[in-house]
Design an enzyme around this catalytic site. Sequence first.
Site, PDB file in Angstrom:
ATOM      1  N   SER A   1     -14.120  93.169 -46.856  1.00 31.17           N
ATOM      2  CA  SER A   1     -13.672  93.111 -48.233  1.00 31.17           C
ATOM      3  C   SER A   1     -14.332  91.910 -48.924  1.00 31.17           C
ATOM      4  O   SER A   1     -15.546  91.769 -48.863  1.00 31.17           O
ATOM      5  CB  SER A   1     -12.138  93.038 -48.274  1.00 31.17           C
ATOM      6  OG  SER A   1     -11.650  93.428 -49.525  1.00 31.17           O
TER       7      SER A   1
ATOM      8  N   HIS B   1     -10.455 100.800 -45.421  1.00 28.13           N
ATOM      9  CA  HIS B   1     -10.959  99.456 -45.697  1.00 28.13           C
ATOM     10  C   HIS B   1     -11.307  98.730 -44.399  1.00 28.13           C
ATOM     11  O   HIS B   1     -10.450  98.428 -43.594  1.00 28.13           O
ATOM     12  CB  HIS B   1      -9.889  98.690 -46.479  1.00 28.13           C
ATOM     13  CG  HIS B   1     -10.425  97.621 -47.360  1.00 28.13           C
ATOM     14  ND1 HIS B   1     -11.523  97.798 -48.175  1.00 28.13           N
ATOM     15  CD2 HIS B   1     -10.005  96.347 -47.582  1.00 28.13           C
ATOM     16  CE1 HIS B   1     -11.750  96.696 -48.853  1.00 28.13           C
ATOM     17  NE2 HIS B   1     -10.850  95.793 -48.510  1.00 28.13           N
TER      18      HIS B   1
ATOM     19  N   ASP C   1     -12.190 104.504 -48.124  1.00 30.20           N
ATOM     20  CA  ASP C   1     -11.920 103.236 -48.791  1.00 30.20           C
ATOM     21  C   ASP C   1     -12.361 103.340 -50.253  1.00 30.20           C
ATOM     22  O   ASP C   1     -13.542 103.562 -50.524  1.00 30.20           O
ATOM     23  CB  ASP C   1     -12.686 102.115 -48.088  1.00 30.20           C
ATOM     24  CG  ASP C   1     -12.512 100.770 -48.771  1.00 30.20           C
ATOM     25  OD1 ASP C   1     -11.558 100.626 -49.563  1.00 30.20           O
ATOM     26  OD2 ASP C   1     -13.326  99.864 -48.507  1.00 30.20           O
TER      27      ASP C   1
END
Length: 460
Positions: free
Chosen positions: A71, A363, A338
Amino acid sequence: MWENAPEFGALLVFAEHRYYGKSKPWGADVRSHMGYLTAEQALADYAELIVELRSSRKGAQHSPVIGFGGSYGGMLAAWMRLKYPHLLDGAVAASAPIWNFYGEEPPFNDLAFSQGVTYDASRQAGAAPRCVKNVRRAWKVLHKMGSSSEGRADLARALQLCPDSRLKNKGDVIVLRDYLASAWDYLAMGNFPYPSSYMTNGAGNLPAYPVRVACSYMAEPHLDGPKLLTAMAQAAGVLYNFSGTLDCFSIGTGPSPESDESANFWDYQWCTEMIMPASRDGVTDMFWQDPFNYTAAVENCRASWGVEPRSKSWPVTQWGGHNIGAGSNIVFSNGLLDPWHGGGVLEDISRSMVAVIIPEGAHHLDLMFSNPLDPPSVTAAREAELEHIRRWIRQAASKNPEQLARLEWWEQGPASIHQEGPQQLLPNGSQETGWLLRWWQQHWWQQHMWLQLGRRALPA
């Protein structure tokens, strides 16, 4: 990393990002000194840490360093390899939306996130067939009921709102709408194939494929009115009431206090250096028409923090946008479950800057511990990443004869050494052939408030 570090004789270093977790300067007065919270400062911290570790650990002067991040952490890992290639020999940047900004060429699709969430709720992704239609219709019902005081009272009952979340006007209804939409955003990011506590910041598990579970409440063909909104509350409760202990919902409250605090500080970073436009259209997604308003966003930043962005396209100016072909040794992995993948690198940039796609991945699933329920695509992605890491370590070690000799000794050493792990001493007192660094930032609740998580969340 924990599972594979012993193979490389690697020292694992988890470097906490300044201002997150326990790394808060000035203690209780931290909010008066927010100007030192930047990605550039964080990367400089990591650079200093690498230099310190190399100088303080016997035999580690020439040890290769590999960076990991997911991320926003994935963005940092990629940017650090570009900024400090003399310190970081390679990086695995998972679910890193480095192209999610103004000024990109080609331009970024600011509908990508909402379309990604909608895909997770679709039949194609394994959810109930009528989920998307029912969710899209629920916003219209909410808007209609929220236009009168009587309707707002019915809304509060249907959505099981707590007394402190009284809907006094239409503005409160908009806040409620965004709060409910944020649940879908975060369930999509955490749409893992097994129960996971990642999206709750460790407070408790969400179920396997939580979007499918949420959609099970929105599956009936004739839901409407208060019944439709009650179903929406149950769907949002997959996140907000993951423990099953809440009697009602308090608007703006996330699944854990730690998540809410991290979201608050991320909002400062978002305002000053990383505005990530995100729109909805209610046609190609399951939400409503809501084009991103940059002017309004800047005004909100002034009101909340007394700051504004350095420039509209600062991340592209600072980090290069699509023009990063001169870099090397980065793996960009993205899962197609994601919703952040639309701002990520989905095709190879060069032979040494490659894209790894995980069709069934949410994710940064590839950075999680392996699990019997992992889809084959994430297992293959991890193997591909390990092959690149092996190449990067050998490439870095080849620059120093002594380090190369240690690496070759390690690769040919007794199996017992590999089984015992990285604490086994190597020749000449060296304790590691490489370091694996992960940019850790207290998971991904980085938004203005819970009511806008999906609009501004980074990644986690």
